[in-house]
Design an enzyme around this catalytic site. Sequence first.
Site, PDB file in Angstrom:
ATOM      1  N   SER A  40      -9.752  -0.936   7.258  1.00 25.74           N
ATOM      2  CA  SER A  40      -9.315  -0.847   6.087  1.00 25.74           C
ATOM      3  C   SER A  40      -8.492  -2.011   5.402  1.00 25.74           C
ATOM      4  CB  SER A  40      -8.224   0.192   6.123  1.00 25.74           C
ATOM      5  OG  SER A  40      -8.815   1.440   6.004  1.00 25.74           O
ATOM      6  N   SER A  48      -9.475   1.530   3.273  1.00 28.19           N
ATOM      7  CA  SER A  48      -8.687   2.254   2.355  1.00 28.19           C
ATOM      8  C   SER A  48      -7.819   1.450   1.423  1.00 28.19           C
ATOM      9  CB  SER A  48      -8.051   3.542   3.110  1.00 28.19           C
ATOM     10  OG  SER A  48      -7.074   2.775   4.087  1.00 28.19           O
ATOM     11  N   LYS A  93       0.796  -1.160   0.131  1.00 27.77           N
ATOM     12  CA  LYS A  93      -0.097   0.120  -0.052  1.00 27.77           C
ATOM     13  C   LYS A  93       0.792   1.325   0.065  1.00 27.77           C
ATOM     14  CE  LYS A  93      -3.885   1.883   2.657  1.00 27.77           C
ATOM     15  NZ  LYS A  93      -4.768   1.594   4.051  1.00 27.77           N
TER      16      LYS A  93
END
Length: 562
Positions: free
Chosen positions: A227, A203, A122
């Site tokens: 997330s 996210s 990420k």
Amino acid sequence: MALASICFTIAAYTLVYSGLFTPHVHAHPAYGCANETTINGVTFPALIEATTEDLITGLESKLFTSVDLVNAYIARIHEMNSTLHMVTELNPDALSIAAELDAERSNGTNRGPLHGIPILIKNNIATADKMNNTAGSYALLGAKVPRDSTIAAKLRKAGAVILGKTNLSQWANYRSTNTSNGWSAQGGQTYAAYYPGQDPSGSSSGSGVSSSLGLALAALGTETDGSIVSPSENNNLIGIKPTVGLTSRSLVIPISQHQDTVGPMARTVKDAAYLLQAIAGKDVHDNYTSAIPFDSLPDYVASCNFSALAGKRIGVPRNDIYEVNNVTFPIIDAFNTALKVLEAAGATIVDPTNYTAWDAFFSSTSETCVLDTDFVSDLKSYLDQLIYNPTGVETLADVRAFTHSFGAEDYPDRNTAEWDRALNVTFNNTSPEFWDCYQRDLYLGGTGGLLGALKNYSLDVIVIPTFFSSSISAIIGAPVVTVPLGSYPPNTTVVTNKRGDLNATAPNIPFGISFAGAKWSEADLIGYAYAFEQRTKVRDTIQPYIKPTTELSDVVAKRKAR
Ligand SMILES: *[C@@H]1O[C@H](CO)[C@@H](O)[C@H](O)[C@H]1NC(C)=O
Ligand SMILES: *[C@@H]1O[C@H](CO)[C@@H](O)[C@H](O)[C@H]1NC(C)=O
Ligand SMILES: *[C@@H]1O[C@H](CO)[C@@H](O)[C@H](O)[C@H]1NC(C)=O
Ligand SMILES: *[C@@H]1O[C@H](CO)[C@@H](O)[C@H](O)[C@H]1NC(C)=O
Ligand SMILES: *[C@@H]1O[C@H](CO)[C@@H](O)[C@H](O)[C@H]1NC(C)=O
Ligand SMILES: *[C@@H]1O[C@H](CO)[C@@H](O)[C@H](O)[C@H]1NC(C)=O
Ligand SMILES: *[C@@H]1O[C@H](CO)[C@@H](O)[C@H](O)[C@H]1NC(C)=O
Ligand SMILES: *[C@@H]1O[C@H](CO)[C@@H](O)[C@H](O)[C@H]1NC(C)=O
Ligand SMILES: *[C@@H]1O[C@H](CO)[C@@H](O)[C@H](O)[C@H]1NC(C)=O
Ligand SMILES: *[C@@H]1O[C@H](CO)[C@@H](O)[C@H](O)[C@H]1NC(C)=O
Ligand SMILES: *[C@@H]1O[C@H](CO)[C@@H](O)[C@H](O)[C@H]1NC(C)=O
Ligand SMILES: CC(=O)N[C@H]1CO[C@H](CO)[C@@H](O)[C@@H]1O
């Protein structure tokens, strides 16, 4: 090159609504239902479902190399990126790193199960290389960190190839109250692959989309509250949200030291376990890791045991499972059916095991108080560590000023309401007011929530639809593992997100079931998740509407033709 394409697919809703979780029938004993490919009768694993062990077998037998893997995954990323925007940067050194790892392997050095295997991370997990770490904001483009994040360093040590950075909800979804999941200024809008314009959730949006489509073996995400588990469920994946402190947050762009954690998002429980094994552990740069209670880590891969559910007591917190805007009916139906699978696997279902402080939790603002206050000081600590900072942002107030003035940040159309609120808090995270909020959370999620239910009913674990699973565990830093459970049926009404730019509910969008336990119980949760996964194989029954076509055989054939 010949395609072996015999494959049965059974739509997940069929399983769910017929009340049956028929184990999925694999058409091919080695690589299952997707299109594995062959050259002269030699079979290559299909990358949309290749497991760690498939890749190890292929690398060991010299069927393909790590360089081949990197080339294949890069080609697949390029096929998908202009539609789905799930990757923001590739590692320009990925091929040379893979070549070095291939050389090591051929001279007898093996770093372990991830040796030579590409992983995406990420875009808030820093690497000290040519890649940027921005949380999707231009405020951090070009900034440099003093060293790899501990997570990235551990991946490299384990022999993984860090292939690139995945798009995310900007600032891990801690900026706007009116943005969309998976949007960042740097990376654009991420879409998921199970319905056109699908909300990828967030996210860790790009990590979810990438792992699900086989654009790397798997990906890492981060979670503060939902997330990892939420984009894992909506992308048909296993997600492990580890105990806060099991995985280091050093040089990961933060929201909250009390809730942030880094974890794997993978297509099988065992792949996720291999990754967790590589990234977990103590770190002098993150003192929350000194709370790890083990001298040596549990063997998370060995925890993948078909019989793990036998004799276990499993609780169902019914007051945390309820109808929301007509979108949770199919989820709750599938969940109730899954309880029968757990029972058939030898577990005792205790239903209900309600959370005693649920109503107080539901109306509580303590979590917001903790996150707002932590964010102000934890972001500053991250920015303080940068060794090169072209925009000069040092504080949240600076980042807000930058965001308000830099056009691509899409302000004011996407607001900064989370920051406006955080910057108004009059105390910091060493103040007595903060301590009150934090202690309140520990009660609401603890005695009044998850830990109370575990104790009062003598449970081994809680199960809950992933839609509802994250918050109770988030506020006490406890782990959650999500596994595919089903997908929305064909007659589902398409509903957009609040902003109106993504399809949030639609036919075929996957959802998951979560196993939640006390802190440091990952080994147990992985066992339960594996036992459920192996009995249901729901992932295989849900197909994306779009997927890449480049396979290892294409790359190997091209190399051999040179
Ligand atoms: C496999 O390939 C065939 C022919 O290209 C295609 O029709 C089929 O949909 C593919 N199956 C899967 C599961 O991708
Ligand atoms: C896709 O990935 C590449 C990295 O190779 C990047 O340069 C490009 O901007 C990405 N985004 C889109 C929308 O293609
Ligand atoms: C194997 O190769 C690696 C990388 O090229 C090198 O560091 C290592 O010393 C070599 N080991 C042996 C036993 O030759
Ligand atoms: C990182 O961002 C800079 C712009 O500041 C860009 O020149 C560079 O190519 C980016 N790195 C990668 C790997 O995309
Ligand atoms: C959402 O789905 C509808 C069809 O149901 C489609 O027309 C629309 O383009 C999709 N939205 C996006 C953003 O792709
Ligand atoms: C943990 O580390 C942070 C900075 O890395 C430091 O400010 C804090 O005092 C440490 N806490 C403890 C209990 O050691
Ligand atoms: C548990 O919660 C559900 C849903 O709120 C409620 O209907 C039920 O009465 C509760 N059961 C007990 C034993 O508290
Ligand atoms: C839920 O469905 C009912 C019956 O179809 C409908 O009347 C109601 O408006 C729906 N609620 C929402 C929030 O969509
Ligand atoms: C922040 O505080 C100011 C001054 O008290 C107030 O006007 C504003 O509404 C507050 N904003 C938020 C988001 O709380
Ligand atoms: C927190 O606030 C207190 C009291 O205003 C102050 O003494 C302390 O330095 C602050 N700590 C941080 C980390 O800002
Ligand atoms: C879809 O079909 C199921 C099963 O027939 C039914 O129970 C459900 O109400 C339908 N949903 C909608 C949105 O029409
Ligand atoms: C780095 C990257 O992928 N940028 C893309 C962000 O998304 C926009 C479209 O939304 C693309 O134009 C960029 O290339």
